[in-house]
Design a protein around this motif. Structure first.
Motif, PDB file in Angstrom:
ATOM      1  N   LEU A 106      41.314  40.675  30.447  1.00 24.28           N
ATOM      2  CA  LEU A 106      39.972  40.527  31.003  1.00 24.28           C
ATOM      3  C   LEU A 106      39.874  41.033  32.442  1.00 24.28           C
ATOM      4  N   TRP A 107      40.963  40.932  33.215  1.00 21.34           N
ATOM      5  CA  TRP A 107      40.967  41.447  34.586  1.00 21.34           C
ATOM      6  C   TRP A 107      40.740  42.967  34.571  1.00 21.34           C
ATOM      7  N   LYS A 108      41.503  43.669  33.721  1.00 18.26           N
ATOM      8  CA  LYS A 108      41.353  45.135  33.621  1.00 18.26           C
ATOM      9  C   LYS A 108      39.962  45.516  33.125  1.00 18.26           C
ATOM     10  N   ILE A 109      39.443  44.761  32.185  1.00 21.67           N
ATOM     11  CA  ILE A 109      38.108  45.049  31.649  1.00 21.67           C
ATOM     12  C   ILE A 109      37.055  44.844  32.731  1.00 21.67           C
ATOM     13  N   ALA A 110      37.208  43.789  33.537  1.00 19.85           N
ATOM     14  CA  ALA A 110      36.264  43.542  34.639  1.00 19.85           C
ATOM     15  C   ALA A 110      36.298  44.693  35.636  1.00 19.85           C
ATOM     16  N   GLU A 111      37.491  45.180  35.971  1.00 22.14           N
ATOM     17  CA  GLU A 111      37.583  46.302  36.912  1.00 22.14           C
ATOM     18  C   GLU A 111      37.011  47.583  36.302  1.00 22.14           C
ATOM     19  N   ALA A 112      37.232  47.801  35.022  1.00 24.02           N
ATOM     20  CA  ALA A 112      36.683  48.991  34.359  1.00 24.02           C
ATOM     21  C   ALA A 112      35.160  48.917  34.274  1.00 24.02           C
ATOM     22  N   SER A 113      34.641  47.719  34.120  1.00 20.23           N
ATOM     23  CA  SER A 113      33.198  47.542  33.938  1.00 20.23           C
ATOM     24  C   SER A 113      32.435  47.429  35.252  1.00 20.23           C
ATOM     25  N   TYR A 114      33.031  46.734  36.222  1.00 18.76           N
ATOM     26  CA  TYR A 114      32.316  46.431  37.457  1.00 18.76           C
ATOM     27  C   TYR A 114      32.816  47.202  38.677  1.00 18.76           C
ATOM     28  N   GLY A 115      33.995  47.814  38.557  1.00 13.81           N
ATOM     29  CA  GLY A 115      34.535  48.594  39.665  1.00 13.81           C
ATOM     30  C   GLY A 115      35.830  48.019  40.208  1.00 13.81           C
ATOM     31  N   LYS A 116      36.583  48.888  40.852  1.00 14.70           N
ATOM     32  CA  LYS A 116      37.873  48.510  41.449  1.00 14.70           C
ATOM     33  C   LYS A 116      37.670  47.337  42.410  1.00 14.70           C
ATOM     34  N   GLY A 117      38.576  46.384  42.342  1.00 12.32           N
ATOM     35  CA  GLY A 117      38.502  45.218  43.212  1.00 12.32           C
ATOM     36  C   GLY A 117      37.616  44.104  42.678  1.00 12.32           C
ATOM     37  N   LYS A 118      37.056  44.292  41.501  1.00 11.57           N
ATOM     38  CA  LYS A 118      36.165  43.272  40.926  1.00 11.57           C
ATOM     39  C   LYS A 118      36.805  42.563  39.733  1.00 11.57           C
ATOM     40  N   GLY A 119      38.132  42.603  39.661  1.00 10.41           N
ATOM     41  CA  GLY A 119      38.829  41.957  38.552  1.00 10.41           C
ATOM     42  C   GLY A 119      38.585  40.468  38.464  1.00 10.41           C
ATOM     43  N   ALA A 120      38.316  39.844  39.597  1.00  8.18           N
ATOM     44  CA  ALA A 120      38.061  38.399  39.611  1.00  8.18           C
ATOM     45  C   ALA A 120      36.790  38.045  38.850  1.00  8.18           C
ATOM     46  N   LYS A 121      35.975  39.039  38.545  1.00  6.81           N
ATOM     47  CA  LYS A 121      34.753  38.803  37.759  1.00  6.81           C
ATOM     48  C   LYS A 121      35.084  38.614  36.282  1.00  6.81           C
ATOM     49  N   ASN A 122      36.377  38.614  35.938  1.00 10.15           N
ATOM     50  CA  ASN A 122      36.791  38.433  34.540  1.00 10.15           C
ATOM     51  C   ASN A 122      36.290  37.116  33.974  1.00 10.15           C
ATOM     52  N   THR A 123      36.117  36.115  34.817  1.00  5.08           N
ATOM     53  CA  THR A 123      35.642  34.815  34.332  1.00  5.08           C
ATOM     54  C   THR A 123      34.205  34.919  33.810  1.00  5.08           C
ATOM     55  N   ILE A 124      33.424  35.841  34.396  1.00  5.46           N
ATOM     56  CA  ILE A 124      32.052  36.048  33.932  1.00  5.46           C
ATOM     57  C   ILE A 124      32.067  36.623  32.516  1.00  5.46           C
ATOM     58  N   ILE A 125      32.984  37.561  32.275  1.00  8.80           N
ATOM     59  CA  ILE A 125      33.105  38.148  30.931  1.00  8.80           C
ATOM     60  C   ILE A 125      33.557  37.089  29.935  1.00  8.80           C
ATOM     61  N   PHE A 126      34.535  36.280  30.332  1.00  7.81           N
ATOM     62  CA  PHE A 126      35.009  35.217  29.438  1.00  7.81           C
ATOM     63  C   PHE A 126      33.868  34.257  29.091  1.00  7.81           C
ATOM     64  N   GLU A 127      33.150  33.792  30.087  1.00 12.91           N
ATOM     65  CA  GLU A 127      32.045  32.853  29.855  1.00 12.91           C
ATOM     66  C   GLU A 127      30.954  33.475  28.991  1.00 12.91           C
ATOM     67  N   ALA A 128      30.703  34.762  29.173  1.00 11.66           N
ATOM     68  CA  ALA A 128      29.655  35.453  28.421  1.00 11.66           C
ATOM     69  C   ALA A 128      30.010  35.603  26.946  1.00 11.66           C
ATOM     70  N   ASN A 129      31.280  35.462  26.609  1.00 14.23           N
ATOM     71  CA  ASN A 129      31.727  35.646  25.230  1.00 14.23           C
ATOM     72  C   ASN A 129      32.121  34.340  24.560  1.00 14.23           C
ATOM     73  N   LYS A 130      31.857  33.211  25.208  1.00 18.05           N
ATOM     74  CA  LYS A 130      32.064  31.917  24.572  1.00 18.05           C
ATOM     75  C   LYS A 130      30.920  31.683  23.599  1.00 18.05           C
ATOM     76  N   PRO A 131      31.092  31.015  22.520  1.00 18.91           N
ATOM     77  CA  PRO A 131      32.271  30.338  22.023  1.00 18.91           C
ATOM     78  C   PRO A 131      33.159  31.220  21.155  1.00 18.91           C
ATOM     79  N   MET A 132      32.822  32.519  21.005  1.00 11.62           N
ATOM     80  CA  MET A 132      33.669  33.377  20.179  1.00 11.62           C
ATOM     81  C   MET A 132      35.055  33.530  20.801  1.00 11.62           C
ATOM     82  N   LEU A 133      35.132  33.587  22.140  1.00 11.58           N
ATOM     83  CA  LEU A 133      36.431  33.573  22.821  1.00 11.58           C
ATOM     84  C   LEU A 133      36.748  32.135  23.182  1.00 11.58           C
ATOM     85  N   THR A 134      37.928  31.701  22.815  1.00  5.68           N
ATOM     86  CA  THR A 134      38.322  30.327  23.114  1.00  5.68           C
ATOM     87  C   THR A 134      39.332  30.252  24.255  1.00  5.68           C
TER      88      THR A 134
END
Length: 153
Positions: A106-134
């Protein structure tokens, strides 16, 4: 904007047997409703290996989650959502989806989606995919994730 591609041979297995035939519309609807997303007004049909979603949902996030919940099922290669309406406006916005590749997290996906240095936004991706992602570490190649707009967060 109404047809979304998925990997037919990857996803949650809902039926019995080893083939990649999509499950019945009833089984897909039951799976969709099990996530308690607010998809009571959604009907599911199967046309070949395409799942067709019709009806109405309250908001864009439910629309996107319904598409990925059905699409990330073994045997489904496409989800058609032309007839799935969103809220009072009726039309869904173009969602942003990401297909997981080997070696992704998810860190790499966040950086690919939002830009370099934005890996910490991975939690937003995780939350956006709940409850399918556990769990944030339980993603797999071929899985499709929704990528929310961070301007809204």
């Amino acid at each position: 904007m109404g047809i979304f591609d998925f990997v037919k041979g990857v996803g949650k297995k809902l039926g019995i047997g080893e083939d990649e035939t999509p499950p019945s519309a009833e089984i897909l609807k039951k799976e969709l409703d099990s996530h308690e997303l607010g998809t009571d007004g959604v009907q599911v049909e199967i046309k070949g290996d395409t799942a067709v979603l019709k009806g109405k949902v309250d908001d864009q996030s439910i629309f996107e989650k319904a598409v990925i919940a059905v699409g990330n099922t073994l045997g489904v290669s496409k989800v058609q959502a032309d007839e799935l309406k969103v809220g009072e406006a009726g039309a869904a916005k173009q969602p942003v989806f990401y297909t997981v590749k080997k070696g992704d997290n998810l860190w790499k996906i966040a950086e690919a989606s939002y830009g370099k240095g934005k890996g910490a936004k991975n939690t937003i991706i995780f939350e956006a995919n709940k409850p399918m992602l556990t769990h944030p570490d339980k993603i797999y190649p071929g899985q499709v994730l929704r990528i929310p707009d961070i301007a809204a967060n």
